[in-house]
Design a protein around this motif. Structure first.
Motif, PDB file in Angstrom:
ATOM      1  N   PRO A  18       0.702  -1.291  -0.054  1.00 20.52           N
ATOM      2  CA  PRO A  18       0.047  -0.077   0.029  1.00 20.52           C
ATOM      3  C   PRO A  18       0.944   1.382   0.037  1.00 20.52           C
ATOM      4  CG  PRO A  18       0.024  -0.881   2.119  1.00 20.52           C
ATOM      5  CD  PRO A  18       0.706  -1.907   1.196  1.00 20.52           C
ATOM      6  N   TYR A  19       2.131   1.011   0.049  1.00 19.46           N
ATOM      7  CA  TYR A  19       3.019   2.386   0.282  1.00 19.46           C
ATOM      8  C   TYR A  19       3.635   2.849  -1.189  1.00 19.46           C
ATOM      9  CZ  TYR A  19       2.911   1.139   5.321  1.00 19.46           C
ATOM     10  OH  TYR A  19       2.391   0.879   6.293  1.00 19.46           O
ATOM     11  N   CYS A  20       3.923   1.725  -1.906  1.00 18.49           N
ATOM     12  CA  CYS A  20       4.577   2.073  -3.097  1.00 18.49           C
ATOM     13  C   CYS A  20       3.740   1.455  -4.274  1.00 18.49           C
ATOM     14  CB  CYS A  20       6.063   1.644  -3.111  1.00 18.49           C
ATOM     15  SG  CYS A  20       6.221  -0.106  -3.146  1.00 18.49           S
ATOM     16  N   GLY A  21       2.726   0.653  -3.989  1.00 20.56           N
ATOM     17  CA  GLY A  21       2.190  -0.042  -5.190  1.00 20.56           C
ATOM     18  C   GLY A  21       2.860  -1.167  -5.655  1.00 20.56           C
ATOM     19  N   ASN A 171       0.889   7.578   4.119  1.00 20.87           N
ATOM     20  CA  ASN A 171       2.387   8.097   3.510  1.00 20.87           C
ATOM     21  C   ASN A 171       2.432   7.435   2.007  1.00 20.87           C
ATOM     22  OD1 ASN A 171       5.042   8.923   3.053  1.00 20.87           O
ATOM     23  ND2 ASN A 171       5.825   7.187   4.227  1.00 20.87           N
ATOM     24  N   VAL A 172       2.027   8.084   0.837  1.00 19.70           N
ATOM     25  CA  VAL A 172       1.883   7.752  -0.288  1.00 19.70           C
ATOM     26  C   VAL A 172       2.876   8.685  -1.224  1.00 19.70           C
ATOM     27  CG1 VAL A 172       0.090   6.227  -0.345  1.00 19.70           C
ATOM     28  CG2 VAL A 172      -0.233   8.715  -0.849  1.00 19.70           C
ATOM     29  N   LYS A 173       3.195   8.327  -2.457  1.00 19.09           N
ATOM     30  CA  LYS A 173       4.010   9.202  -3.348  1.00 19.09           C
ATOM     31  C   LYS A 173       2.743   9.789  -4.505  1.00 19.09           C
ATOM     32  CE  LYS A 173       8.325   6.982  -2.849  1.00 19.09           C
ATOM     33  NZ  LYS A 173       9.487   6.322  -3.744  1.00 19.09           N
ATOM     34  N   PHE A 174       3.275  10.942  -5.037  1.00 21.43           N
ATOM     35  CA  PHE A 174       2.326  11.460  -5.932  1.00 21.43           C
ATOM     36  C   PHE A 174       1.965  10.491  -6.931  1.00 21.43           C
ATOM     37  CE2 PHE A 174       1.342  14.221  -9.645  1.00 21.43           C
ATOM     38  CZ  PHE A 174       0.299  15.032  -9.097  1.00 21.43           C
ATOM     39  N   ASN A 175       3.035   9.966  -7.383  1.00 18.77           N
ATOM     40  CA  ASN A 175       2.933   8.687  -8.405  1.00 18.77           C
ATOM     41  C   ASN A 175       1.877   7.645  -8.216  1.00 18.77           C
ATOM     42  OD1 ASN A 175       4.576  10.202 -10.079  1.00 18.77           O
ATOM     43  ND2 ASN A 175       6.512   9.075  -9.805  1.00 18.77           N
ATOM     44  N   HIS A 176       1.770   7.361  -7.120  1.00 19.68           N
ATOM     45  CA  HIS A 176       0.782   6.234  -6.461  1.00 19.68           C
ATOM     46  C   HIS A 176      -0.533   6.739  -6.813  1.00 19.68           C
ATOM     47  CE1 HIS A 176      -1.232   3.460  -3.698  1.00 19.68           C
ATOM     48  NE2 HIS A 176      -0.249   2.884  -4.027  1.00 19.68           N
ATOM     49  N   VAL A 177      -0.915   8.124  -6.590  1.00 14.42           N
ATOM     50  CA  VAL A 177      -2.128   8.653  -6.718  1.00 14.42           C
ATOM     51  C   VAL A 177      -2.428   8.598  -8.545  1.00 14.42           C
ATOM     52  CG1 VAL A 177      -3.701  10.675  -6.602  1.00 14.42           C
ATOM     53  CG2 VAL A 177      -2.022  10.048  -4.696  1.00 14.42           C
ATOM     54  N   ASP A 231      -9.683   2.269   3.341  1.00 14.38           N
ATOM     55  CA  ASP A 231      -9.111   1.140   4.277  1.00 14.38           C
ATOM     56  C   ASP A 231      -7.582   1.191   4.693  1.00 14.38           C
ATOM     57  OD1 ASP A 231     -11.564   0.045   3.734  1.00 14.38           O
ATOM     58  OD2 ASP A 231     -10.632  -1.289   1.970  1.00 14.38           O
ATOM     59  N   GLU A 232      -6.739   2.157   4.100  1.00 16.66           N
ATOM     60  CA  GLU A 232      -5.409   2.249   4.616  1.00 16.66           C
ATOM     61  C   GLU A 232      -5.255   3.550   5.408  1.00 16.66           C
ATOM     62  OE1 GLU A 232      -3.335   2.682   0.875  1.00 16.66           O
ATOM     63  OE2 GLU A 232      -4.660   1.217  -0.073  1.00 16.66           O
ATOM     64  N   ALA A 233      -6.514   4.329   5.535  1.00 14.88           N
ATOM     65  CA  ALA A 233      -6.215   5.764   6.298  1.00 14.88           C
ATOM     66  C   ALA A 233      -6.006   5.408   7.698  1.00 14.88           C
ATOM     67  CB  ALA A 233      -7.670   6.316   6.161  1.00 14.88           C
ATOM     68  N   LYS A 234      -5.124   6.159   8.154  1.00 12.21           N
ATOM     69  CA  LYS A 234      -5.014   6.222   9.627  1.00 12.21           C
ATOM     70  C   LYS A 234      -5.918   7.253  10.456  1.00 12.21           C
ATOM     71  CE  LYS A 234       0.034   5.152   9.078  1.00 12.21           C
ATOM     72  NZ  LYS A 234       1.367   5.371   9.332  1.00 12.21           N
ATOM     73  N   LYS A 235      -6.426   8.076   9.656  1.00 13.77           N
ATOM     74  CA  LYS A 235      -7.632   8.881  10.632  1.00 13.77           C
ATOM     75  C   LYS A 235      -8.839   8.857   9.684  1.00 13.77           C
ATOM     76  CE  LYS A 235      -7.776  13.623  12.255  1.00 13.77           C
ATOM     77  NZ  LYS A 235      -7.187  14.733  12.348  1.00 13.77           N
ATOM     78  N   ARG A 236      -9.868   8.536  10.206  1.00 17.76           N
ATOM     79  CA  ARG A 236     -11.301   8.447   9.398  1.00 17.76           C
ATOM     80  C   ARG A 236     -11.599   9.842   8.580  1.00 17.76           C
ATOM     81  NH1 ARG A 236     -15.612   5.596   9.662  1.00 17.76           N
ATOM     82  NH2 ARG A 236     -17.555   6.611   9.171  1.00 17.76           N
ATOM     83  N   PHE A 237     -12.132   9.529   7.356  1.00 16.47           N
ATOM     84  CA  PHE A 237     -12.105  10.376   6.546  1.00 16.47           C
ATOM     85  C   PHE A 237     -13.551  10.065   5.612  1.00 16.47           C
ATOM     86  CE2 PHE A 237     -11.404  12.275   2.162  1.00 16.47           C
ATOM     87  CZ  PHE A 237     -11.636  13.687   2.427  1.00 16.47           C
ATOM     88  N   GLU A 238     -14.197  11.025   5.524  1.00 21.05           N
ATOM     89  CA  GLU A 238     -15.519  10.788   4.463  1.00 21.05           C
ATOM     90  C   GLU A 238     -14.904  11.163   2.900  1.00 21.05           C
ATOM     91  OE1 GLU A 238     -18.382   9.530   2.724  1.00 21.05           O
ATOM     92  OE2 GLU A 238     -18.388   9.253   4.797  1.00 21.05           O
ATOM     93  N   PRO A 239     -14.898  10.037   2.269  1.00 20.44           N
ATOM     94  CA  PRO A 239     -14.465  10.567   0.935  1.00 20.44           C
ATOM     95  C   PRO A 239     -15.575  11.396   0.038  1.00 20.44           C
ATOM     96  CG  PRO A 239     -15.038   8.099   0.885  1.00 20.44           C
ATOM     97  CD  PRO A 239     -14.999   8.749   2.359  1.00 20.44           C
TER      98      PRO A 239
END
Length: 267
Positions: A18-21, A171-177, A231-239
């Motif tokens: 999940p960090y680098c794909g 902790n993801v990189k821009f290229n992952h997005v 699912d990978e979020a460490k803090k709850r967030f409503e998409p």
């Protein structure tokens, strides 16, 4: 299980990092290095079949540059077809590993969008040329709308990256997005190609419908990209709320760029 690409700890049995794909399914980590090296050498060597003067079939090795081009095109077509068949699932396993294809898809989507709108301007300009002289240049109109669309895509992806990094604390990189967003954007690319085809064939009404559909698909892509990180979020967030904020900013950007006074400065 340690990821061989980013060296971070992953859960046992994970399909991708999940960090680098990085996809754990693509390489068998237990394969002997020598066997893997030989296998890669064989895969990197491509052959073409030709017939000699006697009609016998010969196998000839392709030049290295041509081999790499064919291999890249083959990988891109596999990416495109799989992303088209099941985009929401296939995008989960992209990440940084396929970000180059994501950039290509987004670039093509902007290219076809710009061409479609430039042709619409050209058609209406010709229709009104009986009453006044031509006022739009095809090239300048294309460049303006191409840059506008690139700005919209860059804004959407940039804001998703900011939300994911700073609010969802992933902790993801821009290229992952880019990898995930670009995979989903295959459908957006097809919408823009359809709009261009309708414009070429003279179905302007259908072209407007295809453009509207493309805008809706863009908003769906934004929300689905957010959803993949929940699912990978460490803090709850409503998409949904994050998607609405980005959609509102894109709408404002569209209104500003669509203003006739603003566009006329560049055209």
């Amino acid at each position: 299980m340690i990821c061989p690409q980013c060296q971070k700890q992953n859960q046992e049995g994970a399909n991708y990092c999940p960090y680098c794909g990085y996809s754990f399914q693509e390489v068998n980590l237990h394969v002997n290095r020598d066997e893997l090296s030989n296998k890669q050498h064989f895969q990197n060597t491509s052959f073409i079949k030709k017939r000699n003067e006697d009609g016998q079939q010969l196998q000839m090795q392709m030049p290295p540059n041509q081999t790499q081009t064919v291999k890249f095109f083959s990988q891109f077509m596999t990416f495109f077809i799989n992303g088209l068949k099941n985009p929401s699932q296939y995008a989960k396993y992209q990440g940084g590993a396929r970000y180059v294809f994501g950039y290509i898809i987004l670039g093509l989507a902007a290219l076809f969008h710009g061409l479609a709108l430039a042709m619409v301007y050209q058609i209406f300009d010709r229709a009104l040329s009986f009453f006044s002289s031509s006022s739009y240049s095809f090239f300048s109109t294309f460049v303006v709308h191409l840059l506008i669309y690139i700005a919209i895509l860059a804004l959407a992806i940039g804001l998703i990256f900011v939300f994911v990094r700073n609010i969802m604390r992933i902790n993801v990189k821009f290229n992952h997005v880019i990898g995930r967003f670009g995979t989903l954007a295959i459908v957006l690319l097809l919408c823009n190609i359809t709009a261009l085809l309708f414009t070429i064939t003279g179905f302007i009404g259908l072209q407007s419908f295809a453009n509207g559909l493309g805008s809706a698909v863009l908003f769906f892509i934004i929300m689905m990209t957010f959803q993949m990180y929940t699912d990978e979020a460490k803090k709850r967030f409503e998409p949904l709320y994050g998607s609405m904020i980005i959609a509102a900013l894109i709408t404002i950007l569209n209104l500003v760029f669509s203003n006739s006074t603003f566009v006329d400065i560049f055209l």
